[in-house]
Design an enzyme around this catalytic site. Structure first.
Site, mmCIF file in Angstrom:
data_model
loop_
_atom_site.group_PDB
_atom_site.id
_atom_site.type_symbol
_atom_site.label_atom_id
_atom_site.label_comp_id
_atom_site.label_asym_id
_atom_site.label_seq_id
_atom_site.Cartn_x
_atom_site.Cartn_y
_atom_site.Cartn_z
ATOM 1 N NE ARG A 1 -4.090 0.118 1.792
ATOM 2 C CZ ARG A 1 -5.208 0.220 1.077
ATOM 3 N NH1 ARG A 1 -5.573 1.722 0.984
ATOM 4 N NH2 ARG A 1 -6.141 -0.552 0.873
ATOM 5 C CD GLU B 1 -6.902 2.708 6.509
ATOM 6 O OE1 GLU B 1 -6.263 2.120 6.917
ATOM 7 O OE2 GLU B 1 -7.572 2.485 5.270
#
Length: 800
Positions: free
Chosen positions: A310, A717
């Site tokens: 990621r 997030e």
């Protein structure tokens, strides 16, 4: 969704503030409960032997759990089977649990643990990323992504910069530490109450460690007092020990870690080292970028692979980089096994590109916001497609960017800050604006699925089950809202049931900001199944022949063409029972049209992107290195928010937690590998005193997203990353103490780091003598604007 449904406070708010909310360790103790205490390693790496004789004789000690007691596999790794539960002859980090002592009371277990004798033969540990690189200590081959020809275009660029940025990790510091209760039924089955973000994985690990099928283990999560990723895989260790103890003794068993034990034992956000070479033009646009990212995995793999992946996905943030090469490495050190944390590697990758943006702006003497804006993804096709081949179909970067500039009165405040700095020698103010583009979906495609289970009783009350877990983020609140709207009934009909593997099996973790997206669609699907069954019953009662035209709304069912002919939801429920129609249903959802090819590094790993932008203003004290956050303005793309109250709370909390990571939360391991910052007295997290009075959060308007639950978007997030604006505002203030083309700033930007940066800026100002010895990495400074100049900018703590 009506305003009535949107303006709901957290479903457990009253319980939270009155202390009545029941967490794992708040339940009534079974009479046979054993209490378990770990014995932690006092060496980072060593061979060892045990003497349990004295400990076994301590009054109240019932048993001591060692590797010999494991009846299945002595391993708890969530992806790779490399995470030993109970070491047999070698410890791998300071604080690793070697054995666990079970006693009749907490005190007995603690006294027994103190009497366990561990004999060590120390071995040399590897404690830092740079030590691991030097020792060639890697966990796997590099991950590689990219596009274009960065080497060629670097050489052809007007300007080049070369540098590195090392950033620290972060402790999750959830209010509720790791906790598990296991209750055996005497027939080889186990009820496990666990503070876990991933009940299905905890169930899997219990089966693996005990050597029994998963159907003999039921894992239930009542709620969590915070998670932030720290209970995605880390909860499995305590759960495994409690369940092993229950298996060995036939008694209930309890693990609840003390704060210092939790901080020493559990994984953190990965510390990263980024090394880069960037080429750019006179306008500040990046032409090529070559990056190596090094993640500190710790002693075992845990979730380091997807975390690193990621980071590679998000190295671009909101910027189009035509020629890009990224290599990602996971280093093995003798420290805790680092794990998931809000953002899951994304913030680390984004911090590197934001560092680069600031360096470019200062080298060209351009405003940083202008350089950022010139590099945004834009248009269609290539300039709006990521380096992994996903086109950004609904790019809202400019929308949130322009809106927050207006909301914050950015241009005017910049001028006011310049005026303030001219008249203040020892205090300087800074302001910065930064964006975020954050991909939403699990990057492992099969995790993008969810289930739900809905039960309606004859009195019209409803139980709702889904696979997501509640850790204070408001997921349960949103799921009740989704169910209420989907069924057309009142919110207060619902009882949200604890998440449990016997109600909804094979679930994914509540993580990656997907909780509402996945579980919301599953809940909606279950409601639609029920409505399809009830509609013919209602149509018959209304003497109608087109059940598909019926509307379920406000506890009534009626036909759109004859709204005055209606029947109550309760009447239909009773008649459905008489007609032998099932009043329970499962729901299911899987995210469509996502894929990723790890071999080519291309695909569409994310269902959509979230966008946001923030402006932060700070004041830095030149004597102490402390800073005061004066103002925050945020515009966040939350789609058509299901619950603005909950979403704004998540945005504020995520931002503040990100600020903690970047400015004050410093993990410090000594030369022996011992974590010295293992308590609130030594590990500083943001408090209310760090929050400015001006903290404005605006949700982007008219922003409904197609294909997601009621048009909403994730908010867990992405706002974390917006705290980079605080770091950049601090850098902006530091720059005003002198006149340089760079401002090296460590991460976290603690008072010590800020003072060092101020000292460097003062000594390297144009009017001051050259002091290259203080910052050895700066080369050819006087020639920095000459075509093809190569500057080495090493951004790490400076020597005194």
């Amino acid at each position: 969704m009506s305003v009535h449904h949107k303006l709901k406070s957290h479903e457990s708010a009253k319980q939270h503030v009155t202390g009545k909310a029941v967490y794992t360790d708040d339940q009534r103790l079974p009479s046979d409960m054993l209490h378990i205490c770990p014995v932690l390693s006092t060496q980072a790496r060593a061979k060892f032997s045990l003497d349990l004789t004295i400990a076994s004789q301590v009054e109240g000690v019932v048993t001591i759990i060692t590797a010999d007691d494991v009846t299945g596999e002595n391993e708890t790794g969530p992806i790779f089977h490399d995470e030993i539960l109970l070491p047999q002859d070698e410890v791998s980090y300071y604080g690793q649990a070697i054995v666990w002592v079970a006693g009749e009371t907490e005190d007995a277990a603690r006294r027994g643990a103190e009497k366990v004798i561990v004999n060590y033969e120390p071995l040399p540990p590897i404690l830092t990323i740079k030590e691991a690189i030097a020792a060639n200590s890697y966990m796997m081959e590099p991950l590689i992504m990219g596009r274009g020809d960065p080497l060629c275009h670097l050489n052809e660029s007007d300007y080049q910069l070369e540098g590195e940025l090392e950033m620290g990790g972060q402790d999750h510091f959830y209010l509720e530490t790791q906790a598990t209760w296991t209750i055996p039924d005497g027939e080889g089955n186990y009820q496990v109450y666990c503070s876990t973000q991933h009940p299905s994985e905890t169930q899997l690990i219990m089966g693996r460690v005990l050597g029994i099928p998963r159907n003999r283990v039921v894992v239930t999560c009542l709620r969590m007092g915070g998670g932030f990723g720290g209970k995605e895989s880390q909860a499995n260790i305590g759960a495994a020990i409690a369940t092993l103890t229950a298996q060995k003794t036939g008694r209930s068993a309890r693990v609840r870690l003390k704060r210092s034990q939790d901080m020493q034992m559990t994984g953190k956000r990965h510390g990263f080292l980024g090394k880069y070479k960037v080429g750019f033009g006179t306008d500040g646009k990046i032409t090529a970028l070559d990056v190596d990212l090094y993640a500190n995995g710790g002693w075992s793999m845990d979730l380091s692979l997807p975390v690193l992946q990621r980071a590679l996905f998000h190295i671009d943030n909101a910027y189009y980089i035509p020629n890009l090469a990224i290599r990602g490495h996971i280093v093995r050190t003798h420290t805790v096994s680092n794990t998931a944390f809000r953002g899951f590697g994304g913030p680390q990758g984004i911090l590197v590109i934001e560092e680069i943006m600031d360096c470019i702006a200062r080298q060209l003497n351009l405003p940083a916001d202008i350089v950022r804006e010139r590099n945004f993804y834009h248009g269609r096709g290539e300039t709006n497609t990521t380096h992994y081949g996903q086109e950004i179909l609904d790019n809202r970067t400019f929308k949130v960017w322009d809106q927050v500039k207006i909301d914050a009165d950015f241009k005017k405040r910049k001028e006011e800050i310049k005026a303030f700095n001219r008249s203040n020698a020892f205090k300087k103010r800074g302001i910065a604006i930064t964006p975020v583009k954050f991909g939403i979906s699990f990057t492992k495609t099969e995790y993008n699925q969810a289930g739900a289970f809905l039960v309606i009783y004859l009195d019209g009350s409803i139980q709702l089950n889904h696979g997501g877990t509640e850790m204070g983020q408001g997921l349960h609140t949103k799921m009740i809202q989704v169910a209420a709207k989907s069924l057309g009934v009142d919110y207060d009909r619902f009882r949200m049931m604890p998440t449990s593997t016997d109600k909804v099996p094979n679930t994914s973790a509540t993580a990656a900001s997907t909780g509402s997206d996945l579980n919301g669609q599953a809940v909606k699907n279950a409601c639609e199944v029920i409505k399809e069954r009830l509609a013919p019953v209602a149509a018959k009662l209304l003497n109608l022949y087109a059940p598909e035209e019926l509307i379920f709304e406000d506890d009534w069912i009626y036909c759109a063409g004859h709204p005055w002919d209606r029947i109550s939801f309760d009447e239909v429920i009773k008649q459905a029972y008489l007609d032998r129609i099932s009043l329970s249903a499962t729901g299911y959802y899987r995210t469509p049209n996502i894929y990723y090819d790890t071999q080519t590094g291309k695909g569409r790993p994310f269902y959509y992107f979230c966008y946001g932008a923030s402006v932060s203003e700070v004041e830095v004290d030149g004597f102490t290195g402390t800073f005061k956050l004066r103002a925050i303005d945020i515009v966040q793309d939350a789609g058509e928010s299901i619950n603005p109250i909950v979403d704004k709370g998540q945005i504020e909390g995520g931002f503040v937690q990100g600020m903690g990571w970047l400015t004050m939360e410093e993990l410090f391991w000594d030369a022996q590998g011992r974590l010295r910052t293992d308590a609130p007295s030594t590990y500083k997290i943001p408090t209310v005193s760090e929050i400015p009075e001006h903290f404005e959060v605006h949700l982007l308007e008219r922003a409904a997203q197609n294909g997601v639950i009621f048009g909403s978007k994730a908010v867990g997030e992405p706002p974390f990353v917006l705290a980079i604006s605080v770091r950049e505002a601090i850098r902006d203030a530091i720059a005003s103490f002198g006149n340089t083309q760079s401002v090296p700033l460590s991460s976290p930007a603690t008072p010590e780091a800020i003072l060092k940066a101020i000292d460097w800026v003062k000594q390297n100002s144009v009017s001051a003598p050259s002091s290259s010895a203080i910052w050895e990495g700066v080369k050819n400074k006087s020639q920095s604007m000459i075509k093809n100049t190569n500057l080495s900018m090493i951004h790490e703590p400076l020597d005194d």
